[in-house]
Scaffold this motif. Structure first.
Motif, PDB file in Angstrom:
ATOM      1  N   ASN A  56       0.855  -1.192   0.000  1.00  0.00           N
ATOM      2  CA  ASN A  56       0.000   0.000   0.000  1.00  0.00           C
ATOM      3  C   ASN A  56       0.893   1.246   0.000  1.00  0.00           C
ATOM      4  OD1 ASN A  56      -2.050   2.018   1.753  1.00  0.00           O
ATOM      5  ND2 ASN A  56      -3.083   0.645   0.322  1.00  0.00           N
ATOM      6  N   GLY A  57       1.942   1.205   0.802  1.00  0.00           N
ATOM      7  CA  GLY A  57       2.928   2.285   0.802  1.00  0.00           C
ATOM      8  C   GLY A  57       3.603   2.397  -0.560  1.00  0.00           C
ATOM      9  N   GLY A  58       3.852   1.238  -1.182  1.00  0.00           N
ATOM     10  CA  GLY A  58       4.458   1.227  -2.525  1.00  0.00           C
ATOM     11  C   GLY A  58       3.579   1.971  -3.520  1.00  0.00           C
ATOM     12  N   LEU A 118      -0.827   4.254   3.999  1.00  0.00           N
ATOM     13  CA  LEU A 118      -0.150   3.636   5.155  1.00  0.00           C
ATOM     14  C   LEU A 118      -0.382   2.124   5.176  1.00  0.00           C
ATOM     15  CD1 LEU A 118      -1.030   6.384   7.780  1.00  0.00           C
ATOM     16  CD2 LEU A 118       1.250   5.857   6.882  1.00  0.00           C
ATOM     17  N   PHE A 119      -1.650   1.710   5.154  1.00  0.00           N
ATOM     18  CA  PHE A 119      -1.976   0.278   5.190  1.00  0.00           C
ATOM     19  C   PHE A 119      -3.169  -0.001   4.282  1.00  0.00           C
ATOM     20  CE2 PHE A 119      -0.305   1.448   9.354  1.00  0.00           C
ATOM     21  CZ  PHE A 119       0.729   0.540   9.504  1.00  0.00           C
ATOM     22  N   GLY A 120      -3.160  -1.164   3.674  1.00  0.00           N
ATOM     23  CA  GLY A 120      -4.296  -1.599   2.861  1.00  0.00           C
ATOM     24  C   GLY A 120      -4.773  -2.948   3.330  1.00  0.00           C
ATOM     25  N   THR A 121      -4.841  -3.893   2.401  1.00  0.00           N
ATOM     26  CA  THR A 121      -5.398  -5.210   2.738  1.00  0.00           C
ATOM     27  C   THR A 121      -4.455  -6.075   3.582  1.00  0.00           C
ATOM     28  OG1 THR A 121      -4.565  -6.012   0.631  1.00  0.00           O
ATOM     29  CG2 THR A 121      -6.872  -5.357   0.695  1.00  0.00           C
ATOM     30  N   GLY A 122      -3.246  -5.593   3.799  1.00  0.00           N
ATOM     31  CA  GLY A 122      -2.283  -6.413   4.553  1.00  0.00           C
ATOM     32  C   GLY A 122      -2.303  -6.149   6.038  1.00  0.00           C
ATOM     33  N   LEU A 123      -3.207  -5.288   6.493  1.00  0.00           N
ATOM     34  CA  LEU A 123      -3.229  -4.973   7.930  1.00  0.00           C
ATOM     35  C   LEU A 123      -3.695  -6.181   8.726  1.00  0.00           C
ATOM     36  CD1 LEU A 123      -2.839  -2.558   9.927  1.00  0.00           C
ATOM     37  CD2 LEU A 123      -5.322  -2.364   9.912  1.00  0.00           C
ATOM     38  N   VAL A 148      -5.692   5.186  -0.420  1.00  0.00           N
ATOM     39  CA  VAL A 148      -5.314   4.210  -1.438  1.00  0.00           C
ATOM     40  C   VAL A 148      -5.892   2.854  -1.008  1.00  0.00           C
ATOM     41  CG1 VAL A 148      -3.412   3.057  -2.619  1.00  0.00           C
ATOM     42  CG2 VAL A 148      -3.147   5.441  -1.866  1.00  0.00           C
ATOM     43  N   ASP A 149      -6.748   2.316  -1.826  1.00  0.00           N
ATOM     44  CA  ASP A 149      -7.392   1.017  -1.617  1.00  0.00           C
ATOM     45  C   ASP A 149      -8.413   1.032  -0.481  1.00  0.00           C
ATOM     46  OD1 ASP A 149      -7.975  -1.475  -2.503  1.00  0.00           O
ATOM     47  OD2 ASP A 149      -6.311  -2.486  -1.505  1.00  0.00           O
ATOM     48  N   MET A 150      -7.968   1.337   0.724  1.00  0.00           N
ATOM     49  CA  MET A 150      -8.945   1.517   1.801  1.00  0.00           C
ATOM     50  C   MET A 150      -8.350   2.390   2.897  1.00  0.00           C
ATOM     51  SD  MET A 150      -9.360  -2.019   3.741  1.00  0.00           S
ATOM     52  CE  MET A 150      -9.226  -3.264   2.522  1.00  0.00           C
TER      53      MET A 150
END
Ligand SMILES: NC(=O)C1=CN([C@@H]2O[C@H](COP(=O)(O)OP(=O)(O)OC[C@H]3O[C@@H](n4cnc5c(N)ncnc54)[C@H](O)[C@@H]3O)[C@@H](O)[C@H]2O)[C@@H](O)CC1
Ligand SMILES: Nc1ncnc2c1ncn2[C@@H]1O[C@H](COP(=O)(O)OP(=O)(O)O)[C@@H](O)[C@H]1O
Ligand SMILES: [K+]
Length: 490
Positions: A56-58, A118-123, A148-150
């Motif tokens: 997500n940071g990428g 900062l964070f997306g689906t990987g949290l 971004v994404d969520m």
């Protein structure tokens, strides 16, 4: 189109890579498309990009690079320790001469817009310590945020409250279900070029979209007559519940039924629409109901204590049936499930609570699970668990897999009395027009919500939604109905 969980999206990502699609291309598209969306809405503001160390940071680092490349003023703050694609994104950013500041150095800057990467689906688990504080500070800054994404932190507390969320590759549960959906603000979906084959997963719930629902609309032939396009029998009414069957009749007519008959207790002051046939009855039995010639039945609306008897009498007609409100009792559902007739049940969380022995709050909190449990308990019955959004489930007889769908239309102004009665009529009309139970339920729920979306003003009444159904049908047929995640929807 499917509704994803974070895990299902990770699997899609893996599938794309297995298909040979380079993941860096996805990240580049994600960052670039998000940057475009941000500019459409917040041009002229200084852009501050906050990046975590995952992908997500990428995406955020990619967005920052393109924004700078297009000549915008960008400041980047990022966590340390990027790996893989995110490390490549960082390298590319550096090649463009951009400086990366430590995340801890971020302070709210007036007239800026924050890109939350900062964070997306990987949290995994709620944010704590530094990140929890950062998220609170971003929210308190009052600055506009594009996620971004969520929004970072979802589905836990604390999380970012965004103005705009750019969902990547597919919509996830957080984009559809409340309260999380509120944190997303406006939601836009971008495919980021993900190969469709990677997203194809029949085990996930279908997200009802205008394209899919349009294909289900019944065609009215030039030589149609009132007996050929669907005759609906509405069965309901009891003491002071006189409006419910009339609203169902209106819903059926406005969805295209050719003829609607309303059967109601003779001592009950039901006033059906002028165009309906009236069938006042002294007793609920099959012989009495047979006086109406019907292709489909909607039973239970406002039927009070007579609901079970009315529904069991209607079973004798052996027609596709919608069971609503006071027909929704264990005995009735068992009998319909055993009959093998195409049947649909339309409980709201209160009625589902009676059937499942769980609180209405629990059901509203876990609607996918609740609808699935009902569909497994009553194989063959299509379950329409009403709410914002409505969830559908169906276990085809003789199979063990439950098909799921989630509606994308409707709005909170529809939370007024009689709205569900209209829906029962809508679905009844579609059954009478010859659609299968699964198709009638999906299209009915979609059209009913689309009609409600025509006016999202407070004070929306059920009969007004019924009156707007023809507009909704026309919108869907002409291709002008928009999905809420499309640009230009609002
Ligand atoms: N769906 C897809 O196929 C694509 C996804 N992409 C992006 O990738 C994102 C997912 O990336 P990742 O899987 O790397 O995950 P994230 O970037 O969402 O987060 C993972 C990072 O957060 C850390 N973390 C996890 N839980 C934490 C917690 N509770 N507190 C503090 N740190 C925590 C992890 O150690 C890891 O460093 C998506 O949301 C999307 O933005 C895109 O790059 C392109 C393609
Ligand atoms: N917040 C919401 N978002 C979307 N749709 C909603 C919302 N609230 C209610 N609705 C819709 O309105 C209808 C209400 O049905 P129901 O509770 O059975 O009403 P009634 O019993 O008064 O007829 C359902 O179709 C439901 O999906
Ligand atoms: K984010």
């Amino acid at each position: 189109m499917r509704l994803f969980t974070a895990q299902a999206m990770r699997e899609a990502d893996r599938k794309a890579i297995d298909l040979g699609y380079p993941s860096l291309l996805l990240m580049d598209a994600a960052g670039r498309r998000t940057a475009k969306r941000l500019l459409e809405r917040f041009a002229g503001r200084k852009i501050v990009v906050l990046c975590g160390k995952g992908n997500n940071g990428g995406d955020g680092l990619v967005a920052a690079r393109w924004l700078a490349h297009w000549g915008h003023e960008v400041a980047v703050y990022a966590a340390e320790g990027q790996e893989g694609d995110a490390a490549m994104a960082q390298q590319a950013l550096r090649a463009h001469g951009l400086e990366i500041n430590p995340l801890s150095a971020w302070k709210p800057q007036p007239h800026s817009v924050v890109l939350d990467a900062l964070f997306g689906t990987g949290l995994r688990g709620p944010l704590e310590g530094f990140y929890a504080e950062l998220v609170e500070n971003i929210n308190q800054s009052g600055l506009p945020v594009v996620a971004v994404d969520m929004p970072s932190g979802l589905p836990y507390q604390p999380h970012i409250r965004a103005n705009l969320t750019v969902a990547l590759a597919g919509l996830k549960n957080e984009h559809l279900f409340y309260p999380h959906r509120t944190a997303c603000g406006r939601i836009l979906l971008d495919s980021i070029g993900m190969p469709p084959r990677a997203l194809d997963n029949p085990h996930l719930p279908e997200l009802l979209s205008s394209a899919n629902m349009r294909a289900l609309l019944p065609i009215r032939p030039g030589n149609a007559h009132k007996g050929s396009v669907g005759r609906v029998l509405v069965v309901g009414g009891y003491r002071s519940y006189t409006g419910a069957p009339s609203l169902a009749a209106l819903g059926a007519y406005r969805t295209g039924a050719g003829l609607v008959t309303v059967a109601y207790p003779a001592d009950c002051d039901v006033v059906p629409p002028l165009e309906a046939v009236r069938l006042p009855l002294f007793e609920w039995n099959t012989a009495n109901l047979q006086m109406a010639r019907a292709d489909a039945v909607a039973v239970g609306m406002g039927a009070g204590e007579g609901g079970v008897e009315a529904a069991l009498a209607a079973l004798g007609l052996a027609r596709p049936t919608v069971l609503d409100a006071d027909a929704l009792h264990e005995r009735v559902l068992r009998a319909y499930a055993q009959s093998g007739l195409p049947s649909i049940i339309t409980p709201h969380p209160g009625e589902a609570s009676r059937l499942l022995g769980l609180s209405a709050e629990q059901i509203a909190r876990f609607p996918l699970e609740a609808a699935q449990t009902l569909a497994q308990r009553y194989p063959g019955l299509v379950v329409v668990l009403k709410g914002g959004p409505t969830v559908l489930a169906w276990t085809p007889p003789g199979t063990s897999e439950t098909r799921m769908a989630v509606n994308s239309t409707g709005n909170p102004q529809m939370a007024t009395g009689g709205m569900g009665d209209v829906l029962a009529g809508v679905i009844g009309a579609l059954l009478a027009a010859g659609l299968s139970a699964w198709d009638a339920a999906r299209l009915g729920v979609y059209l009913h919500g689309l009609a409600g979306d025509q006016s999202q003003k407070p004070g929306l009444l059920a009969h007004e939604v019924a009156e707007t159904l023809p507009e909704a049908v026309e919108q869907l047929r002409s291709g002008s109905a928009r999905d809420f995640w499309e640009p230009g929807y609002d």
